[in-house]
Design a protein around this motif. Structure first.
Motif, PDB file in Angstrom:
ATOM      1  N   ASP A  79      -7.693   5.209  -9.614  1.00 52.24           N
ATOM      2  CA  ASP A  79      -7.895   4.364  -8.432  1.00 52.24           C
ATOM      3  C   ASP A  79      -6.547   3.809  -7.956  1.00 52.24           C
ATOM      4  N   LYS A 110      -5.943   1.514  -5.881  1.00 56.65           N
ATOM      5  CA  LYS A 110      -5.908   0.044  -5.723  1.00 56.65           C
ATOM      6  C   LYS A 110      -5.460  -0.673  -6.998  1.00 56.65           C
ATOM      7  N   ASP A 111      -5.462   0.032  -8.124  1.00 56.06           N
ATOM      8  CA  ASP A 111      -5.000  -0.549  -9.387  1.00 56.06           C
ATOM      9  C   ASP A 111      -3.483  -0.461  -9.547  1.00 56.06           C
ATOM     10  N   GLY A 122       0.816  -1.208   0.000  1.00 58.84           N
ATOM     11  CA  GLY A 122       0.000   0.000   0.000  1.00 58.84           C
ATOM     12  C   GLY A 122       0.850   1.259   0.000  1.00 58.84           C
TER      13      GLY A 122
END
Length: 231
Positions: free
Chosen positions: A126, A128-129, A99
């Motif tokens: 995003d 998270k991609d 992260g």
């Protein structure tokens, strides 16, 4: 009026020649040293042009001096990794497999809003991609995205440099879990017998190395590593 015209033409030629010496970088791609020198030259070049009573050498001498300093520092940067780090800093990982790296953001004095804006400017809406996001030494954000197809889990690999300009990068060697003898053995196996002949070499988490010698073709090779999951 003629004096001002002559000063302007000569100053333009000097500044143009200096910018050519710095190479084909855009303003946003300059290293800190290049940006500082460029800004100072832009300032000192205007002084003799705007005032006909100021001696012309008051503008020429600073421009030539700064150009000389740039050449000297560029040469030192090519010869010394320590000087390169001092002048340009290091690339910093802002997002990794775990992260957002909060500690690295603090080191760069970057807040979350700055990071999100940089990510969006790179074309990613995003976080998270993203598998990895790295702030380069010129401030640009480099993004490596996660695999788009979850049914085909091809890993997003992050190459890290092990050899630059014929010298090992100790911090990256430790991170990759690879030793100097391992790299030297692999190079000799591929008929590269002198580390100084390696312009650039990096490694990925799967143990694949990419090597680009100075005077021969690049190649890839497999090397056993123990720290592939560390980055």
């Amino acid at each position: 009026m003629l004096i001002v015209l002559i000063k302007s033409i000569v100053t333009f030629v000097l500044v143009f020649f200096f910018v050519r010496l710095m190479g084909k970088r855009q303003l946003g791609e300059m290293q800190p040293l290049e940006l500082v020198i460029t800004l100072i030259i832009a300032e000192v070049a205007c002084i003799p042009m705007n005032d006909p009573y100021i001696p012309f050498y008051n503008g020429v001498i600073p421009i030539v001096t700064l150009a000389f300093l740039h050449i000297v520092f560029s040469w030192l940067s090519r010869k010394s990794m320590a000087v390169r780090r001092l002048l340009s800093g290091r690339s910093v990982i802002a997002i990794d497999k775990d992260g957002i790296n909060y500690e690295n953001l603090k080191k760069m004095n970057v807040n979350i809003n700055d990071l999100i804006e940089a990510v969006r400017s790179s074309g990613y809406s995003d976080i998270k991609d993203i598998q990895y996001a790295i702030f380069e030494t010129n401030g640009k954000l480099c993004v490596i995205e996660k695999p788009s197809d979850p049914t085909k889990p091809a890993p997003a690999l992050l190459p890290i440099a092990l050899v630059i300009d014929g010298k090992f990068v100790p911090d990256n060697m430790r991170l990759a879990g690879i030793t100097e003898p391992q790299v030297v053995k692999m190079l000799k196996k591929n008929k590269v017998f002198d580390l100084k002949q390696v312009l650039y070499a990096d490694i990925r988490q799967d143990g694949t190395m990419y090597v680009s010698p100075k005077h021969s073709k690049c190649f890839t090779a497999e090397v056993g590593i123990t720290g592939g999951n560390a980055w």
